[in-house]
Design a protein around this motif. Sequence first.
Motif, short mmCIF file in Angstrom:
data_model
loop_
_atom_site.label_atom_id
_atom_site.label_comp_id
_atom_site.label_asym_id
_atom_site.label_seq_id
_atom_site.Cartn_x
_atom_site.Cartn_y
_atom_site.Cartn_z
N UNK B 49 11.39 4.48 7.69
CA UNK B 49 11.02 3.34 8.54
C UNK B 49 9.75 3.68 9.33
N UNK B 50 9.66 4.91 9.78
CA UNK B 50 8.46 5.36 10.49
C UNK B 50 7.22 5.22 9.62
N UNK B 51 7.34 5.63 8.35
CA UNK B 51 6.20 5.53 7.43
C UNK B 51 5.84 4.07 7.17
N UNK B 52 6.86 3.21 7.04
CA UNK B 52 6.60 1.79 6.80
C UNK B 52 5.87 1.17 7.98
N UNK B 53 6.33 1.50 9.18
CA UNK B 53 5.66 0.96 10.37
C UNK B 53 4.24 1.50 10.48
N UNK B 54 4.06 2.73 10.02
CA UNK B 54 2.72 3.32 10.00
C UNK B 54 1.78 2.50 9.12
N UNK B 55 2.29 2.07 7.97
CA UNK B 55 1.45 1.25 7.09
C UNK B 55 1.11 -0.09 7.75
N UNK B 56 2.13 -0.71 8.39
CA UNK B 56 1.88 -1.98 9.07
C UNK B 56 0.80 -1.83 10.13
N UNK B 57 0.85 -0.68 10.81
CA UNK B 57 -0.17 -0.44 11.84
C UNK B 57 -1.55 -0.34 11.22
N UNK B 58 -1.62 0.21 10.01
CA UNK B 58 -2.91 0.31 9.33
C UNK B 58 -3.48 -1.09 9.10
N UNK B 59 -2.63 -2.01 8.62
CA UNK B 59 -3.10 -3.39 8.36
C UNK B 59 -3.63 -4.00 9.66
N UNK B 60 -2.92 -3.73 10.75
CA UNK B 60 -3.34 -4.28 12.04
C UNK B 60 -4.68 -3.66 12.47
N UNK B 61 -4.78 -2.35 12.29
CA UNK B 61 -6.01 -1.65 12.70
C UNK B 61 -7.22 -2.13 11.90
N UNK B 62 -6.99 -2.41 10.61
CA UNK B 62 -8.09 -2.91 9.78
C UNK B 62 -8.60 -4.23 10.34
N UNK B 63 -7.68 -5.06 10.80
CA UNK B 63 -8.08 -6.35 11.38
C UNK B 63 -8.94 -6.11 12.62
N UNK B 64 -8.50 -5.18 13.49
CA UNK B 64 -9.28 -4.89 14.71
C UNK B 64 -10.66 -4.39 14.34
N UNK B 65 -10.71 -3.54 13.31
CA UNK B 65 -12.01 -3.00 12.90
C UNK B 65 -12.94 -4.12 12.46
N UNK B 66 -12.38 -5.07 11.69
CA UNK B 66 -13.21 -6.20 11.26
C UNK B 66 -13.69 -6.99 12.47
N UNK B 67 -12.78 -7.22 13.43
CA UNK B 67 -13.16 -7.94 14.64
C UNK B 67 -14.26 -7.21 15.41
N UNK B 68 -14.29 -5.89 15.27
CA UNK B 68 -15.29 -5.10 15.99
C UNK B 68 -16.53 -4.82 15.12
N UNK B 69 -16.62 -5.53 14.00
CA UNK B 69 -17.76 -5.35 13.07
C UNK B 69 -17.84 -3.95 12.48
N UNK B 70 -16.69 -3.30 12.30
CA UNK B 70 -16.68 -2.01 11.61
C UNK B 70 -16.27 -2.32 10.16
N UNK B 71 -17.17 -2.11 9.23
CA UNK B 71 -16.92 -2.58 7.87
C UNK B 71 -16.46 -1.51 6.90
N UNK B 72 -16.35 -0.28 7.38
CA UNK B 72 -15.83 0.74 6.48
C UNK B 72 -14.82 1.62 7.21
#
Lengths: 279, 335
Positions: B49-72
Amino acid sequence: MALVYEFVWRVLHALLQLQRTIITWLRVHVWKWSGRLWKRATAALLVSLALGFPSHKKIGTQTAKRVSRRVRLGTDGKALEKLPLHVGLLIVEDDHQYTDIANLVVWCMAVGISYVSVYDNAGVFRRNNSRLMEEIMKQQRELLDPEKRRTSLELISHSSEQQEPVLSCQTVVKVLSPDDGKLSIVRAAQQLCKSVEQKERTSTDISVPLLDSLLRESKDIPDPDLVMKFGPVDSTLGFLPWHIRLTEFISLPSHKDVSYEDFLSALRHYAACEQRLGK
Amino acid sequence: MSWIREGELNLLERLFANILKAGPMPKHVAFIMDGNRRYARKRHVERQEGHTQGFDKLAETLRWCLNLDIHEVTVYAFSIENFKRSQEEVDGLMQLAKEKFLRLLDEQENLRKHGVCIRVLGDLTLLPDDLQRLIAKSVVATRAHNKCFLNVCFAYTSRHEIANAVKEMAWGVEQGLLHSSDVSEALLSQCLYSSRSPNPDLLIRTSGEVRLSDFLLWQTSHSCLVFQSVLWPEYSFWNLCEAILQYQLNHPSLQKAWELHRESQAMQQLEADRSCVAELLHHRSNGKPVDSQARQTALLRYAASREERVRRFLCTLQQKRDAFFDHMSGPTVLA
């Protein structure tokens, strides 16, 4: 709107810089003040102890101070649960203080660390190798016991020097520059490609252990366990990329006027770290 | 949970994002997403469950990065060292990866819309066959996208990557494409798995560990390293902002150090070319002295021919790598 954002950004960064400066200043000055008190207390205690012995010579405060430090140096290393075998001193500041670096190296020797590497990304210490070594010798004479003084100093650039088998305290000091980092990997790669060119090897022979053995040279120096980084830049700035795989990084604000207590607290911090090695 | 999370920042977050963007922003951020297991222990849930939540956090972080104009973004998903973990945990992680890459193939339309290109860096041959195929399919499916890039390091260690790059160069020498004297820092960088990405500007490790654990050792030699104590599944937008602020404080000195490094790299290349030319001229003229004009012309000609060799080699290497993914994702293998 963009102008407003930029203004706020500038104010924010000015505040952060200010906060950083204040913290560094407090660290240096508050320590000096409290350190002096502490030292004076130890000296007083030692003097009274020394005077308590029947066949005594009068020991001045100056000597007593040194005695107290010697005693601490010897026992501190043993008191730590886990001691790094190889410590890297990474200087990421524009200022280069030879005395302070020499002090750090000598403290490393005294607590029983076997390998010390000194690095800065402009190669200043490497260019002034002899000056640093002189300073280390000098600090060593001042700080360490006579029997511990026979520490062998070996430089990677003058590796022909043979090490004497001396007492338990044997420290190898290396002064490194960016040339020992990526460039040494490139040199090893060139060497391997050359042997492939001359049909001594095939490309499929190349593996991590083979490359590792080339980069380790003939010496049996382990990878650094701990890097103490001095200065405001949060980066390794090219310090031995191949060798810092499992290295712990501990950051200190500056090597200028660094105190023995700061050094020791970094070692304590390291001793508390747990390495899981992928597990 | 999908790879790209839809949604915008709230008002306060947007305000702060705009303030941050007034300064120098990292273009490429790397993450060591540490702390999933500790999080599971803390919350008394299953490790998986910890690993699954870790992946979900990745998806969320990618969104923040896009919002902050970080493209890679580059993430450390699975190290070669992680194979040492218990069989049960390794199997669980492989299963999670399979699910996520299957999911990715379902979401192709969405990824195309956002222009997300997924690359997987590592020694894929160490993975189970079916996962290899899924990964290859995902990589091939998103290969043409060019708005933002997600590099997933899987079955990866940096030493393995560097040794592999040396192996590729040696292969080039065997094929007669390269000379051993062509090996340089720049060439080695271009033979790494990460050859298509710029170096990360910022590396973030969570959960308070202060080491790199064999991740991007070569690429982060002049990056800003930020170690944060928060556990990965608890990572927040504000943690990310804090790391970016730290990067911005470091920016001028890092820039300076990088310039210094670039200069010395150029010097080394010139030095190498000079010694090659000297050797060539010595052979050709049988020891007679050569005037400086002829020497200069020979140097320029040599540098041009070296660049041409390197270019051709890198082209061939890229074709070889693409062919591997094409082959793995092709119908013949799946059948």
